[in-house]
Structure formats: C-alpha cells, structure tokens
Design a protein around this motif. Structure first.
Motif, PDB file in Angstrom:
ATOM      1  N   VAL A   1     -22.107  34.238 -16.253  1.00 18.67           N
ATOM      2  CA  VAL A   1     -22.914  33.184 -16.867  1.00 18.67           C
ATOM      3  C   VAL A   1     -24.300  33.245 -16.241  1.00 18.67           C
ATOM      4  CG1 VAL A   1     -23.094  30.717 -17.349  1.00 18.67           C
ATOM      5  CG2 VAL A   1     -20.829  31.787 -17.130  1.00 18.67           C
ATOM      6  N   ASP A   2     -25.287  33.704 -17.002  1.00 20.27           N
ATOM      7  CA  ASP A   2     -26.632  33.908 -16.465  1.00 20.27           C
ATOM      8  C   ASP A   2     -27.589  34.090 -17.632  1.00 20.27           C
ATOM      9  OD1 ASP A   2     -29.003  35.310 -15.174  1.00 20.27           O
ATOM     10  OD2 ASP A   2     -27.706  35.130 -13.417  1.00 20.27           O
TER      11      ASP A   2
ATOM     12  N   MET B   1     -27.188  30.168  -6.634  1.00 18.63           N
ATOM     13  CA  MET B   1     -28.284  29.213  -6.742  1.00 18.63           C
ATOM     14  C   MET B   1     -28.705  28.936  -8.177  1.00 18.63           C
ATOM     15  SD  MET B   1     -30.583  30.116  -3.378  1.00 18.63           S
ATOM     16  CE  MET B   1     -30.899  31.806  -3.860  1.00 18.63           C
ATOM     17  N   GLY B   2     -28.285  29.791  -9.110  1.00 21.13           N
ATOM     18  CA  GLY B   2     -28.539  29.479 -10.510  1.00 21.13           C
ATOM     19  C   GLY B   2     -27.847  28.217 -10.953  1.00 21.13           C
TER      20      GLY B   2
ATOM     21  N   LEU C   1     -39.656  28.899 -17.126  1.00 26.84           N
ATOM     22  CA  LEU C   1     -39.684  29.826 -15.992  1.00 26.84           C
ATOM     23  C   LEU C   1     -38.444  29.604 -15.145  1.00 26.84           C
ATOM     24  CD1 LEU C   1     -41.049  31.830 -13.957  1.00 26.84           C
ATOM     25  CD2 LEU C   1     -42.103  29.796 -12.906  1.00 26.84           C
ATOM     26  N   THR C   2     -37.675  30.665 -14.936  1.00 29.72           N
ATOM     27  CA  THR C   2     -36.583  30.616 -13.971  1.00 29.72           C
ATOM     28  C   THR C   2     -36.844  31.672 -12.902  1.00 29.72           C
ATOM     29  OG1 THR C   2     -34.176  30.439 -13.730  1.00 29.72           O
ATOM     30  CG2 THR C   2     -35.008  32.239 -15.114  1.00 29.72           C
ATOM     31  N   THR C   3     -36.263  31.467 -11.725  1.00 26.62           N
ATOM     32  CA  THR C   3     -36.624  32.290 -10.571  1.00 26.62           C
ATOM     33  C   THR C   3     -35.383  32.850  -9.892  1.00 26.62           C
ATOM     34  OG1 THR C   3     -36.618  30.367  -9.099  1.00 26.62           O
ATOM     35  CG2 THR C   3     -38.715  30.940 -10.136  1.00 26.62           C
ATOM     36  N   GLY C   4     -35.587  33.883  -9.078  1.00 29.89           N
ATOM     37  CA  GLY C   4     -34.475  34.468  -8.338  1.00 29.89           C
ATOM     38  C   GLY C   4     -34.967  35.551  -7.409  1.00 29.89           C
TER      39      GLY C   4
ATOM     40  N   THR D   1     -21.051  32.452 -12.007  1.00 29.01           N
ATOM     41  CA  THR D   1     -22.050  31.631 -12.680  1.00 29.01           C
ATOM     42  C   THR D   1     -23.232  31.359 -11.757  1.00 29.01           C
ATOM     43  OG1 THR D   1     -22.453  29.489 -13.754  1.00 29.01           O
ATOM     44  CG2 THR D   1     -20.731  29.547 -12.079  1.00 29.01           C
ATOM     45  N   GLY D   2     -24.425  31.679 -12.253  1.00 29.06           N
ATOM     46  CA  GLY D   2     -25.634  31.438 -11.470  1.00 29.06           C
ATOM     47  C   GLY D   2     -25.766  32.339 -10.267  1.00 29.06           C
ATOM     48  N   ALA D   3     -25.145  33.494 -10.295  1.00 28.77           N
ATOM     49  CA  ALA D   3     -25.195  34.424  -9.166  1.00 28.77           C
ATOM     50  C   ALA D   3     -25.262  35.849  -9.696  1.00 28.77           C
ATOM     51  CB  ALA D   3     -23.972  34.256  -8.265  1.00 28.77           C
TER      52      ALA D   3
END
Length: 684
Positions: free
Chosen positions: A199-200, A295-296, A572-575, A170-172
């Motif tokens: 999960v993303d 970090m998500g 806006l989401t970032t990565g 999740t979030g990765a």
C-alpha cells in the motif's frame, strides 16, 4: 577528505549507525566498513550506507574543539571555558524561568546509555521536556499500539516474519529503506509463496516484488483500511474463535462498518474497489499474515488513527500473538527503539512507565536520590512552537531539528528566539548555526554501549576508532554536565557505559533480566523480566501487554489532511532513498553515497507534467505558503497522478520548507506526507 593520519583504528564487531535493522559491521581498513556475521545480518550482508559508515568518522570537517560564540561568530575554546558557558547559560535560564524553560532534544543516533543519562539529567533538573526523533517518525504508531496492545514496538521478530504466508506492507518501502531485512527475512517468505500486498502511492523497489499494489492517494489510509475491514467482515473472513476469546467491542465495530461503502472509499482513495477486496481476501485467508508499517502511515495529522485502523485488521483475523503475524513498525534509525525504551520521551520514564505513575517515580527516586516531576513535558515540535516564550533554552544532542522538523523556515527563526542553545554534535550542522556553544562529541565508531534494533534486540557497540583532536565521548560530556548542573553530582559518576546499563536494568522492568555479559557477541530481547531465562520473541501470545486477555476493536472515521488542495495544486509526499539518512549531516559528507545520490528530483506523473509544460529534466519551482524550493523534474509513472514525491531532510533542497506543522492531536507528530503545492517550470 580525511582526518585519519594521526588516528588509530581497530577492527571490532559493532552495530551499523544507520537504519533500525542493526547489522553488524567493523573497520576494514582504508576508511571502509565491512559486514560481519551478526545477530541480524547472519551472513554479514550490509547495504551501501553501512559500507560507507566510516566516511563520517574520518571526515576532515569533524569538530575537534569546542566552539563558543563571540561577537556573533564561533571561536574555538578550551573545554573548561565551553563547559562554564554551558553551565552559566542554562543555570541563568533555570533561575529566571524555571526548569521547564529548557527543552532537551535526545538522539536516536546515540546509545541507550547516553540517552538514559541524558533524560536523567533533564529530570533531575526538574523537567520532563525531553524528546527524541521518534516524535517525527513513529510516535503515532507507539501511541496507538500502546493504547490497544500495551506495547509500542514490533510484536514479532524479523526471524519469524520469514515464516509468514502474507505480508501487508503499508506506508513503508523496506526493499530500499531496510534492504538487509527485506532480502534476508521478507523476500525469502515471498519466494516461498507468501503474498505481498504493498500500500503506497508510489511504485518503488518494494512494489516490484508485490502481488497486489494499492496506489492510494496520500491521506486516505483510513478509507483503505476501513474498506479492507468491511470486506473481511462482509465476506465472513474473520477469525471467530479469536474474536470470542481475545477481542472486545466486536458488535460496536461491526455496527460502525455498516456505514462503510467499499466503492465510495475506493473512489476517494483513487484505487479500484476490487483491488481492496483482493487485498482483504489475501490477508484474511492466509494461515499467518503480518502487517508491516512505516512512516507513510504514521506521519499524518491522523497518524494515530491510521494505526488504530491497521490494528483492527490484525484483531479481526487473529493475526497477533503467533509467529509470522502481528503489527511490525520498521524503525528508521539504529536506536530509535532504544532511545524511547530508556525514557527520552516527555510523558514516559525508562521502561515505558508513565511520568504520572507515583510508584515508577519512587523507584527512580530510590536510584537517583531525586524524584522526577510528575507532569508530562513538551514534545520537541510543541517546544519549537514555544521558543522565545515559555521555552528559553535548548540542549540539542546529536540531532538536527533545524532541518528535520517541518515548516523549516519557521523553525530556524524560532531557534533565534532562544536565550541560550547548546549543541553536542560531530559537525557544524544547520542547528549548530543557532547555538551559543557547540561541543564536539563522538561518532558511532568511537564509543561502546548498547542499541536496540527494530525487533527489540539489545546489542552491544564496540569502538573501532579513537577520537579526533580534543573531541570527547558523548557519555563523558553528559556525565560532566550532570555533575555541574545538578545538586546530586554523585548520580553522574560513571566508569563507562556498563554501570549505566546496570542502572537501567534496575529501573526499567522490560530490561531487568539483561546484562552486558548476557548480551555478549549476540543480543537479548525485551521484555526480559528479572529472573527469566530469556526475552520474549512474540508479544501478546496469551495476554496483551496491557495485562488484559482481550484488546478492543476501534471504530475509526476518516480525517482529511490539514492542507486543502486549491485549483491546480498537487499533493507533495516525502520519503527517503537508500543513500540518504535523516538530515543528511552524515550522508552528504560521504563521497561514496553522494556519488549514488545523483541529482535531487521531484517525481511527477506525465499527465501532471504535460499540463504544466514540464519535461523530464526541467528545473521546477515547488511552492506553497510556507516557502519554495527548486528541484529537477523526474517525469515518471512511478508516482500516481495528482501526487509529486521528493526526498525529505536534505539540507539542499530543504523540502521541509514546504511540509506543514499540523500535528496529530494524540502523538503530536507532524504531517510530512501531505502538503499542497504549486509546481511550475522555472522560467515560465
């Protein structure tokens, strides 16, 4: 672009300077790295960043002389003059405003020994204002895991994750961000039949291997995790024996879940209710299931609560304390774990002992000759908000906060409010542009010492190159500053990193049984108590690191994101992408990685693009009240409707111009993953 003609290179096994996996590499000639069989990359595999690791070492933009500001511009200066300027500038601030007027930015790119000496310098000067970039990536993960389980690190090892029956990621995006770990440990488990739940909000390389994809709206992690927990309880999938023996607060938690509506939570998250139920069953029915987080999950103003909600799943199903289970945060830099282990955190001393603990402070006083202060200091984000007020000086060691912190335009302005700033780095970074003195330090390939990887392995670095020009090793610079700035110069007399590590083992119980000789060509894993034969692989087997037999379940309610979407705005989401690292100070100076990078793009769903008259390849303006950037549109179904995605930390375009600085109240981590923005085609 090379400064290698007069330099000496030697091939010696060391650790890749990039992600937290900790692959072993060495110099292969022609300014290139090659992978070598190591403790983690046992077959010598490396990723594209590792292969290009020497590009930064040999780059002709490397700083080779100290810089001092004269009449508004930098001029080169002898080391003695530059160090005098640093001493005078910091002492003046401390004399006028006290030691808490200085903020120390530590570096997750540097060794345990360097970071240990750095935090020692800050604390002997009289302040706990020392922090590292873990604040910006996993501080909320550490806060939640430390509170509930007693340790804020991977509960398991990469090796035993290959034995799991279910991976709940999740979030990765480990397939792209930790590719050697993914290919060597996670993918074999998947090929052996393990279920991968991803999960993303985006489809990415990890999603391609997933059995179940949960494309949630950014900021709805708690809704998703509470719905999964509700399904586990409702369908009788809990581990009753584990709950009886190892978990507290069960009745209160189950009462809290009575108000959780799976369908309503799924609707808010923008996913099908049956997808959440399918994920819950796959996780709970597996003989062993592992949670992997990134970090998500952590980079939200409710990041700590997100991780608390995740921990509930492990406890409900008994997936902790055994191989192939646990809660496993993946670290983003090669020594994020170690920098925190050795105490570069404002409330934590070496070994994760609180600054408020008088016994821990007394042990340091016996070693240092000075007792550290007993009140927690400022986090790096809180400090930048106070630049020019109670914070009047900054020492920035190997980091680039002018790019990596959120609301970057405001951060750049804040640096201009300081009375004095010194930067130790390899290049004239965006942060160095605000400095009074810049000291040329050493790259990863020019130093020895240790780093600690994402699954708590302490491994040794070995130099592969000499220093360019008059650059100095970071440890020597820090020791010199300690001798100049403090009243105990003898406390900073070190003959290399080995005696620093020996000192660390005397003051940090989790490292107490380690030694350079014991690490050798391999590793030692913490916790490694004094007198033990080896470190501990799987945490929390009999008791939790809190010392308690049980850990509590925690009732967590959803927290809305700080930014509220107005009519027509998108989230806006970032990565990251595989060829990008942190602020880009390293990777943008690599021709090989820049050739991979191509053009920066904003991923946008076709429905959102059509509504705005945007076609693939158009230049678009992305804006909010904090600023604006222009970037090329990538129209794709990889990102869900209502959401746009762009890489963060690149200096151009600087997406952190748009990210907000609302903070998690516990960990003070910023909310990088949810910003309200307007998107329009340039020219409209």
């Amino acid at each position: 672009m090379s400064n290698t003609p007069n330099r000496t290179f030697e091939s010696r096994p060391t650790i890749c300077p990039f992600c937290g996996v900790g692959c072993s590499i060495e110099y292969a000639g022609n300014e290139s790295a090659t992978g070598v069989d190591g403790p983690v990359n046992t077959r010598g595999e490396i990723c594209p960043k590792g292969a290009a690791a020497f590009d930064v070492v040999a780059h002709d933009e490397r700083l080779t002389e100290p810089l001092v500001r004269h009449n508004g511009s930098f001029v080169t200066a002898p080391w003695e003059e530059a160090l005098d300027r640093v001493t005078e500038g910091l002492c003046k601030v401390i004399d006028q405003h006290g030691p808490d007027a200085v903020q120390f930015f530590a570096s997750s790119n540097c060794t345990n020994e360097e970071n240990y000496v750095y935090q020692k310098l800050a604390r002997i000067l009289g302040t706990n204002n020392v922090d590292n970039c873990a604040r910006l990536c996993h501080s909320s993960t550490v806060a939640a895991m430390s509170e509930r389980l007693g340790a804020g690190a991977m509960t398991n090892t990469l090796d035993d994750l290959s034995e799991t029956d279910c991976l709940f990621v999740t979030g990765a995006n480990p397939a792209e961000q930790h590719p050697v770990a993914f290919r060597s440990y996670l993918l074999p488990a998947i090929r052996d039949g393990a279920t991968l739940i991803h999960v993303d909000p985006r489809e990415n390389d990890t999603t391609e291997a997933a059995d179940i994809h949960v494309p949630l709206r950014p900021g709805t992690d708690i809704e998703v995790l509470n719905a999964v927990a509700k399904t586990i309880v409702e369908e009788g999938l809990v581990d009753e024996a584990f709950l009886e023996e190892r978990v507290s607060g069960v009745e209160a938690f189950e009462a809290h879940l009575e108000d959780v509506d799976v369908e309503a939570n799924a609707s808010r998250a923008g996913v099908a209710p049956e997808t959440l139920r399918e994920a819950a069953r796959a996780f709970a029915e597996a003989d062993s299931a592992a949670l992997i987080t990134g970090m998500g999950m952590s980079q939200h103003r409710c990041g700590t609560d997100n991780v608390h909600a995740l921990l509930n799943l492990a406890l409900l199903t008994g997936n902790v304390g055994r191989p192939g289970t646990g809660v496993n945060p993946l670290r983003g830099q090669n020594n994020v774990q170690g920098a925190s282990d050795v105490g570069t955190l404002p409330g934590i001393l070496p070994g994760y002992e609180s600054v408020t603990d008088p016994d821990a402070r007394a042990r340091l006083a016996d070693e240092w000759g000075v007792e550290p202060p007993g009140e927690p200091g400022l986090t790096e984000v809180a400090a930048t908000h106070r630049f020019g007020d109670e914070v009047r000086a900054a020492v920035v060691f190997g980091e680039n906060p002018a790019v990596t912190e959120p609301n970057a335009t405001q951060v750049a302005s804040a640096f201009e409010e300081l009375d004095f700033c010194v930067v130790i780095d390899l290049f004239e970074t965006e942060t160095a542009a605000h400095a009074d003195v810049v000291l040329p330090g050493s790259s990863w390939a020019e130093k020895s010492g240790t780093v600690t990887n994402t699954d708590r392995r302490v491994m040794r670095m070995r130099p592969n190159a000499d220093l360019p020009g008059n650059a100095r090793r970071d440890l020597d610079i820090l020791a010199e500053l300690g001798q100049r700035l403090t009243d105990v110069p003898a406390a900073f007399e070190y003959d290399g990193p080995r005696p620093v590590f020996d000192e660390l083992t005397r003051v940090a119980p989790i490292y107490a049984g380690m030694s350079y000789d014991g690490i050798g060509e391999g590793y030692q894993r913490w916790p490694f108590p004094e007198g033990a034969d080896a470190g501990t692989d799987v945490l929390h087997a009999e008791t939790f690191a809190t010392g308690e037999r049980t850990a509590p379940l925690s009732a967590i309610d959803a927290v809305p994101p700080a930014d509220t979407l107005e009519e027509g705005e998108l989230t806006l989401t970032t990565g990251r992408v595989i060829q990008q690292f942190n602020s880009g100070a390293f990777t943008r100076r690599s021709e090989r990685l820049m050739a991979m990078r191509g053009e920066d793009v904003l991923q946008i769903h076709p429905t959102d693009a059509t509504a705005r008259g945007i076609e693939d390849g158009d230049t678009v303006r992305v804006a909010n009240e904090r600023g604006e950037v222009t970037v090329t549109a990538d129209v794709t179904t990889d990102v869900r409707e209502g959401v746009v995605f762009c890489t963060f930390h690149y200096a151009e375009p600087l997406i952190n111009t748009l990210t907000g600085d609302a903070l998690d109240p516990v960990a003070e981590i910023p909310e990088y993953k949810h910003s309200a923005v307007a998107v329009e085609r340039v020219g409209d």
